[in-house]
Design a protein around this motif. Structure first.
Motif, PDB file in Angstrom:
ATOM      1  N   GLY A 352       0.803  -1.223   0.000  1.00  9.72           N
ATOM      2  CA  GLY A 352       0.000   0.000   0.000  1.00  9.72           C
ATOM      3  C   GLY A 352       0.832   1.267   0.000  1.00  9.72           C
ATOM      4  N   ILE A 353       2.046   1.188   0.559  1.00  8.20           N
ATOM      5  CA  ILE A 353       2.824   2.423   0.584  1.00  8.20           C
ATOM      6  C   ILE A 353       3.414   2.743  -0.789  1.00  8.20           C
ATOM      7  CG2 ILE A 353       3.361   2.306   3.057  1.00  8.20           C
ATOM      8  CD1 ILE A 353       6.216   1.606   2.227  1.00  8.20           C
ATOM      9  N   MET A 372      -9.335   9.953  -6.476  1.00  6.32           N
ATOM     10  CA  MET A 372      -9.557   8.684  -5.795  1.00  6.32           C
ATOM     11  C   MET A 372      -8.261   7.911  -5.560  1.00  6.32           C
ATOM     12  SD  MET A 372     -12.610   8.151  -4.850  1.00  6.32           S
ATOM     13  CE  MET A 372     -14.360   8.027  -5.212  1.00  6.32           C
ATOM     14  N   TRP A 373      -7.171   8.360  -6.192  1.00  7.20           N
ATOM     15  CA  TRP A 373      -5.878   7.710  -5.944  1.00  7.20           C
ATOM     16  C   TRP A 373      -5.561   7.710  -4.449  1.00  7.20           C
ATOM     17  CZ3 TRP A 373      -2.893   5.186  -9.507  1.00  7.20           C
ATOM     18  CH2 TRP A 373      -1.595   4.836  -9.130  1.00  7.20           C
ATOM     19  N   VAL A 374      -5.962   8.791  -3.775  1.00  6.88           N
ATOM     20  CA  VAL A 374      -5.619   8.933  -2.357  1.00  6.88           C
ATOM     21  C   VAL A 374      -6.356   7.899  -1.492  1.00  6.88           C
ATOM     22  CG1 VAL A 374      -5.491  10.513  -0.404  1.00  6.88           C
ATOM     23  CG2 VAL A 374      -5.068  11.349  -2.728  1.00  6.88           C
ATOM     24  N   PRO A 375      -7.712   7.844  -1.536  1.00  6.06           N
ATOM     25  CA  PRO A 375      -8.341   6.726  -0.819  1.00  6.06           C
ATOM     26  C   PRO A 375      -7.836   5.381  -1.316  1.00  6.06           C
ATOM     27  CG  PRO A 375     -10.001   8.046  -1.997  1.00  6.06           C
ATOM     28  CD  PRO A 375      -8.707   8.781  -2.082  1.00  6.06           C
ATOM     29  N   GLY A 376      -7.311   5.325  -2.549  1.00  6.27           N
ATOM     30  CA  GLY A 376      -6.754   4.069  -3.075  1.00  6.27           C
ATOM     31  C   GLY A 376      -5.607   3.556  -2.219  1.00  6.27           C
ATOM     32  N   HIS A 377      -4.585   4.380  -2.004  1.00  7.66           N
ATOM     33  CA  HIS A 377      -3.485   3.835  -1.189  1.00  7.66           C
ATOM     34  C   HIS A 377      -3.856   3.768   0.278  1.00  7.66           C
ATOM     35  CE1 HIS A 377      -2.063   7.944  -0.252  1.00  7.66           C
ATOM     36  NE2 HIS A 377      -2.021   8.218  -1.524  1.00  7.66           N
ATOM     37  N   VAL A 378      -4.661   4.730   0.717  1.00  3.38           N
ATOM     38  CA  VAL A 378      -5.077   4.723   2.127  1.00  3.38           C
ATOM     39  C   VAL A 378      -5.804   3.409   2.459  1.00  3.38           C
ATOM     40  CG1 VAL A 378      -6.710   5.774   3.726  1.00  3.38           C
ATOM     41  CG2 VAL A 378      -5.190   7.223   2.386  1.00  3.38           C
ATOM     42  N   HIS A 379      -6.759   3.027   1.615  1.00  2.00           N
ATOM     43  CA  HIS A 379      -7.513   1.813   1.934  1.00  2.00           C
ATOM     44  C   HIS A 379      -6.682   0.555   1.779  1.00  2.00           C
ATOM     45  CE1 HIS A 379     -10.900   4.597   1.896  1.00  2.00           C
ATOM     46  NE2 HIS A 379     -11.532   3.702   2.631  1.00  2.00           N
TER      47      HIS A 379
END
Ligand code: HEM
Ligand SMILES: [Cu+2]
Ligand SMILES: [Cu+2]
Lengths: 480, 191
Positions: A352-353, A372-379
């Motif tokens: 995820g990182i 949505m890239w941001v919630p992508g790695h966060v999730h």
């Protein structure tokens, strides 16, 4: 297994940790259901008025971050208690303040209408434009404050206990062994990690409290001028540190439990100590990567945001994950639901990182920030990393090591596969430039949310199995 | 499009990490071997890996920071750039003009009148070309050259309340740059 008999927890401490975990298990499933609701809304399967969507979004964000903090602190407390003398009363006080905060937050959101997102970016709380008023905003902010005060007490108690036993925080981080030839054994991994977390979280929560007070005063005395860029810095410093600290606490479960499976030691080596000291500094100095699109920020701070983001990959990937893999390789370890979830969690964190670090490149952030890239790695690292770690720990505490139940196996594989697929759908959505935090999506974006919703249903179901299995085996959980 | 390269690099690196984890998982339960030699070998590999990562990191950092989007905000504006003042408000964009000619360099001078907003410039294919934050009390300058004629969209990319998702404006990029130059000097009001 053995450790409970090694250092028995007093009944009230054990009850405290189990209460933390039981609440966490329930809230995780509930908040996931809220997440599913948002995705379904974006998929146009269900029409939700935008103000309701944003209330749900605020509840999901604040709820997930808060409960991750609570569950993470339970992991830390449970293991740290074996080495230092923690105060049981503080454990319960923190829980009481947490629950008070939850009531205020839920009231602020669902009665007061507050939908300013969990990051409550100034001056949005005072600009509800009819969707919410000052009362709702204040309620929400006071709720966060209550939770912050509870955690601050908890970490101060951790500091007191570590200093009491090891003499100083520097010793808690193993500095005598890192920088010289310290006498005896360095502090064990659990103590090192706890020291790091108490340092960063004390700083983070303090910054959070400052910005909460600034906003609260401004709510009622609008002439009290507050700078929007300053509050943004404080808010992201707090938010970044707090959510990161959850995983740095939960990973203690990996350090403590995995070696009992592999029968191989995982000591505080010099590389290990260096990694944790580096992480202490980097977690606190990397937050400008949230401000890369604030062009007025000093260039050096933004470049530092990129460089430190890159560097933070090293302790996670080539120390923690690498050590875990080395420890496991050809160890003859036994796979069960505990070792499986812990292994999955290190994978989720490590994998995820990657999109996270890539996003911290200024040239990338240009076209990915607030998509949505941001919630992508966060999730990815929260669902497949953090939450897997926490459920693995719960199964362990509930004495499920070595059990091989079909229902666990199925839930494990569904959770792993659907968790990755769900998160990857967010990344894919970011790749086609779909913005994050949009209550209503354009027609050409809807199919992404629809596909995503199917995976989300599976994640919720699998997590519900984990939660039910934990709650029903609580009775038989080892009472020490 | 830069998004393609980003996705490619991401997928490749994620696949590599996945491959390593699968390899270890497959070998975890096998008959156990002595830890000492495993550790010695692993730490050797790690030292090499560490230096590879450091060198790659330095190179990538240098390459990717040669051209930062911040120059215009620091006053380094392209000659002849068309200045467009942008003010975000709950929930609309106030624009000093809402069209330019293709191939012109546009300088969006972005601020906000109430809360934080974010100006995201989307091309006719609805892919994001660039963005900057719109903040009360500050002006961020985003410089872009819009090559393709068509209808661009300005979306809000910072959550700003109940109608955040509805904060979209059209921005026209017209063909025939030689004609458009004259039109621009007259200016246009597109609030
Ligand atoms: C089934 C599992 C989950 C689902 C379906 C889900 C769904 C969502 C959705 C739809 C969003 C909003 C995306 C957008 O910006 O449009 C979101 C945001 C978020 N989620 Fe989740 N999520 C899940 C699990 C989690 C977990 C386990 C965590 C943390 C431990 C988490 C933390 C967050 C945070 C912090 C945000 C940002 C909220 C904001 O933008 O204000 N989520 N999630
Ligand atoms: Cu806006
Ligand atoms: Cu907005």
């Amino acid at each position: 297994m053995s450790e409970a008999t090694l250092s028995p927890l007093p009944a009230s401490a054990r009850a405290g940790v189990l209460t933390y975990l039981a609440i966490s298990a329930l809230v995780f499933v509930l908040m996931m259901a809220l997440g599913l609701l948002m995705r379904i809304g974006q998929a146009d399967w269900l029409w939700m008025p935008p103000d309701i969507f944003y209330q749900v979004m605020t509840a999901h964000g604040a709820g997930m971050v808060g409960i991750s903090g609570l569950a993470g602190s339970a992991v830390m407390w449970y293991f740290l208690r074996r080495y230092v003398d923690l105060t049981v009363g503080i454990l319960w006080t923190n829980l009481a303040l947490f629950l008070l905060g939850v009531v205020l937050i839920l009231g602020g959101i669902f009665l007061g209408g507050f939908g300013g997102a969990w990051t409550f970016l100034f001056p949005l709380p005072s600009h509800g434009m009819g969707a919410w008023g000052n009362a709702g905003a204040a309620c929400y902010l006071l709720g966060l404050m209550s939770i912050g005060v509870g955690f601050l007490l908890l970490y101060l108690d951790v500091a007191r206990a570590i200093i009491g036993k090891y003499g100083s925080l520097a010793n808690g981080l193993g500095w005598p062994h890192l920088f010289g030839r310290g006498e005896g054994e360095p502090a064990p991994p659990t103590v090192v990690a706890s020291t790091m977390v108490l340092i960063i979280n004390t700083a983070g929560i303090t910054a959070g409290a400052v910005v909460l007070v600034l906003i609260l005063v401004n709510l009622f005395v609008p002439t009290f001028a507050v700078d929007a860029l300053l509050t943004k810095n404080l808010t992201y410093f707090f938010g970044h540190v707090f959510i990161n600290a959850t995983i740095y606490q939960a990973v203690i479960a990996v350090y403590e439990i995995l070696p009992t499976y592999t029968k191989r030691a995982w000591p505080s080596s010099r590389v290990f100590l260096a990694a944790w000291t580096a992480s202490t500094i980097m977690v606190m100095s990397v937050y400008p990567h949230h401000l890369l699109m604030d062009f007025v920020m000093p260039t050096w701070a933004l470049i530092l945001g990129q460089v430190i983001s890159y560097m933070s990959g090293i302790p996670i990937l080539i120390v923690t994950a690498y050590n875990a893999l080395t420890n496991i390789y050809r160890s003859g370890m036994r796979w069960d639901i505990v070792s499986g979830l812990l292994f999955l969690s290190i994978f989720g964190w490590g994998v995820g990182i990657i999109p996270a670090i890539i996003d911290a490149t200024i040239a990338v952030n240009n076209v990915m920030h607030n998509t949505m890239w941001v919630p992508g790695h966060v999730h990815t690292y929260l669902i497949v990393g953090l939450v897997a770690m926490l459920f693995g720990f719960m199964y362990h505490v509930a004495g499920q090591n070595g059990t091989t139940k079909m229902i666990d196996k199925v839930a494990f594989w569904v959770y792993a596969a659907a968790g990755m697929a769900f998160s990857f759908m967010f990344l894919l959505s970011g790749y086609v430039s779909i913005p994050r935090r949009f209550a209503e999506h354009l027609p050409e974006w809807v199919e992404y949310s629809a596909t995503s919703s199917i995976f989300a249903v599976l994640v919720v179901l699998a997590a519900a199995v984990f939660a039910v299995r934990f709650l029903t085996s609580l009775k038989s959980a080892r009472m020490a | 499009m830069i998004q393609e390269s980003i996705m490619l690099v991401t997928v490749v690196l994620m696949a590599v990490v996945t491959g390593v984890f699968v390899f270890i998982a497959v070998n975890a339960g096998k008959e156990s071997v002595d830890y000492g030699p495993v550790q010695a070998k692993a730490f050797g590999i790690r030292t090499a890996l560490f230096w590879v990562v450091i060198v790659a990191g330095v190179l990538i950092t240098v390459i990717t920071t040669l051209d930062l989007p911040y120059a215009a905000t620091r006053g380094d504006v392209a000659e002849g750039a068309v200045k467009v003042q942008v003010e975000g408000r709950q929930w609309l964009w106030n624009l000093s003009q809402d069209s330019v000619a293709a191939d012109e360099t546009v300088l969006f001078e972005v601020t906000a009148g109430d809360v934080n907003h974010g100006l995201g410039v989307y091309g006719p294919n609805m892919r994001l070309l660039g963005q900057t934050q719109a903040m009360p009390g500050y002006v961020n300058s985003l410089q872009l050259t819009l090559r393709e004629p068509g209808t661009y969209k300005l979306l809000c990319l910072e959550y700003c309340g109940t109608a955040h998702h509805a904060m979209m404006s059209n921005f026209e990029v017209t063909a025939h740059p030689e004609h458009a130059a004259a039109a621009n000097t007259q200016g246009r009001d597109g609030a």
